[in-house]
Design an enzyme around this catalytic site. Structure first.
Site, PDB file in Angstrom:
ATOM      1  N   ASP A   1       0.840  -1.197   0.000  1.00 26.84           N
ATOM      2  CA  ASP A   1       0.000   0.000   0.000  1.00 26.84           C
ATOM      3  C   ASP A   1       0.876   1.248   0.000  1.00 26.84           C
ATOM      4  O   ASP A   1       2.031   1.201   0.432  1.00 26.84           O
ATOM      5  CB  ASP A   1      -0.840   0.098   1.287  1.00 26.84           C
ATOM      6  CG  ASP A   1      -1.671  -1.122   1.538  1.00 26.84           C
ATOM      7  OD1 ASP A   1      -2.005  -1.814   0.571  1.00 26.84           O
ATOM      8  OD2 ASP A   1      -1.974  -1.370   2.720  1.00 26.84           O
ATOM      9  N   LYS A   2       0.249   2.342  -0.369  1.00 27.96           N
ATOM     10  CA  LYS A   2       0.945   3.637  -0.321  1.00 27.96           C
ATOM     11  C   LYS A   2       1.537   3.887   1.078  1.00 27.96           C
ATOM     12  O   LYS A   2       2.640   4.408   1.219  1.00 27.96           O
ATOM     13  CB  LYS A   2      -0.080   4.725  -0.661  1.00 27.96           C
ATOM     14  CG  LYS A   2       0.502   6.083  -0.877  1.00 27.96           C
ATOM     15  CD  LYS A   2      -0.577   7.032  -1.395  1.00 27.96           C
ATOM     16  CE  LYS A   2       0.022   8.394  -1.641  1.00 27.96           C
ATOM     17  NZ  LYS A   2      -0.964   9.353  -2.128  1.00 27.96           N
TER      18      LYS A   2
END
Ligand code: URA
Length: 248
Positions: free
Chosen positions: A117-118
Site C-alpha cells: 500500500d501507499k
C-alpha cells in the site's frame, strides 16, 4: 552426458535498444550512425547487428559512453518508501518513478511482485520476468511475507492463536485465510508472517480483531531480508542467489 553449451539468445541491436527504452528503432539508428554504440570496444555500424542478450551486456556495451541498461530478465529489490504507490494506474507518485526514466519505456515492462500500500514501507521486488513473478505470487509456492505492524491498541493475547488457526474470514470474502504466524514484539507491535497476498491483508486481519494498524513495514520475503544498507527509496539488481533465497 550432453556437453553442448547453452545457446545464447541474440537480438537485433535496434530492437534490443528500442525495447530498453533508448527510443524508436529510427532513433536507435541515429545513435548507431553517430558511432555512439560500442560492443566489446568496437563501434557497431549496423543497426541490424545481432547482439547477445547476456546479463553482463552492460560491461560489454556502451551507449554514448555509458554502460547499456541491463537486458531482460531483470529483477530489482527496492526499499519502498512511504507515500508512493505500486500500481502504474493508481494516482500519485509511483515506485517506477524512483527508477531511471528510460526504464518506464522498457519492453517487457517492469512491474512489482505483489503490491505494498501507499502507506506501507519495506521490501518490494520489481521484475520484467513474468514466469518468475508468477512463481513468487503463486498460492501454491507458499512464499512467506513478513511484516512488522504497529498497532493503535495493545494486543489482547488471543490474536496469535486465531491467526494460526486458518479459519479467520475477512469481511466480504468467502474463503478463510491460510494460517499466519504472529509474534508479539511489544504491547502495540507485532511481526506477522503470511503466505497469501490478499488485498490489504495485514490491515484487514488486525481490523478483524478490533485493532488498527498505524504503521506497516515488510522486512522479509521467503528467506530474503530487506538489506540494512538499502535506505527508503533505494533499489538495486537482485542477484541470482537472492532470487533463490525467496524459495528456500
Ligand atoms: N497487507 C496490507 O494491509 N498492506 C500491505 O501493503 C501489504 C500487506
Amino acid at each position: 552426458m550432453n556437453t553442448t553449451p547453452p545457446k545464447i539468445p541474440m537480438a537485433r541491436l535496434d530492437r534490443l535498444l528500442a525495447n530498453l527504452g533508448y527510443g524508436s528503432r529510427r532513433e536507435v539508428g541515429a545513435l548507431v550512425a553517430k558511432g555512439q554504440v560500442l560492443l566489446d570496444g568496437a563501434v557497431v555500424k549496423d543497426t541490424g547487428a545481432k547482439v547477445p542478450i547476456v546479463a553482463d551486456l552492460p560491461d560489454r556495451m556502451t551507449i554514448a559512453g555509458r554502460p547499456v541498461d541491463p537486458p531482460a530478465p531483470l529483477t530489482l529489490i527496492m526499499h519502498k518508501p512511504l507515500g508512493v504507490v505500486c500500481s502504474h494506474r493508481e494516482a500519485g507518485r509511483s515506485v517506477y518513478e524512483l527508477l531511471p526514466a528510460r526504464w518506464r519505456a522498457r519492453m517487457p515492462a517492469l512491474s512489482s511482485i505483489g503490491r505494498l500500500d501507499k502507506d506501507t514501507s519495506g521490501l518490494l521486488l520489481i521484475t520484467d520476468d513474468g514466469p518468475f513473478l508468477h512463481r513468487v505470487i503463486s498460492p501454491r509456492a507458499h512464499v512467506a511475507k513478513r511484516y512488522v505492524a504497529t498497532l493503535d491498541r495493545p494486543l489482547e493475547g488471543g490474536e496469535a492463536a486465531l491467526f494460526a488457526a486458518g479459519t479467520l474470514m475477512l469481511e466480504s470474502e468467502t474463503e478463510p485465510l491460510a494460517p499466519a504466524v504472529l509474534e508479539p514484539l511489544g504491547p502495540n507491535r507485532a511481526r506477522l508472517t503470511i503466505t497469501e497476498g490478499r488485498y490489504h491483508q495485514v490491515r484487514r486481519m488486525f481490523a478483524a480483531v478490533g485493532n488498527h494498524v498505524t504503521d506497516l513495514h515488510r522486512d522479509r520475503i521467503g528467506a530474503l531480508d530487506l538489506p540494512d544498507d538499502l535506505q527508503p527509496g533505494d533499489w538495486r539488481i537482485l542477484s541470482p542467489e537472492e532470487q533463490a533465497a525467496l524459495f528456500s
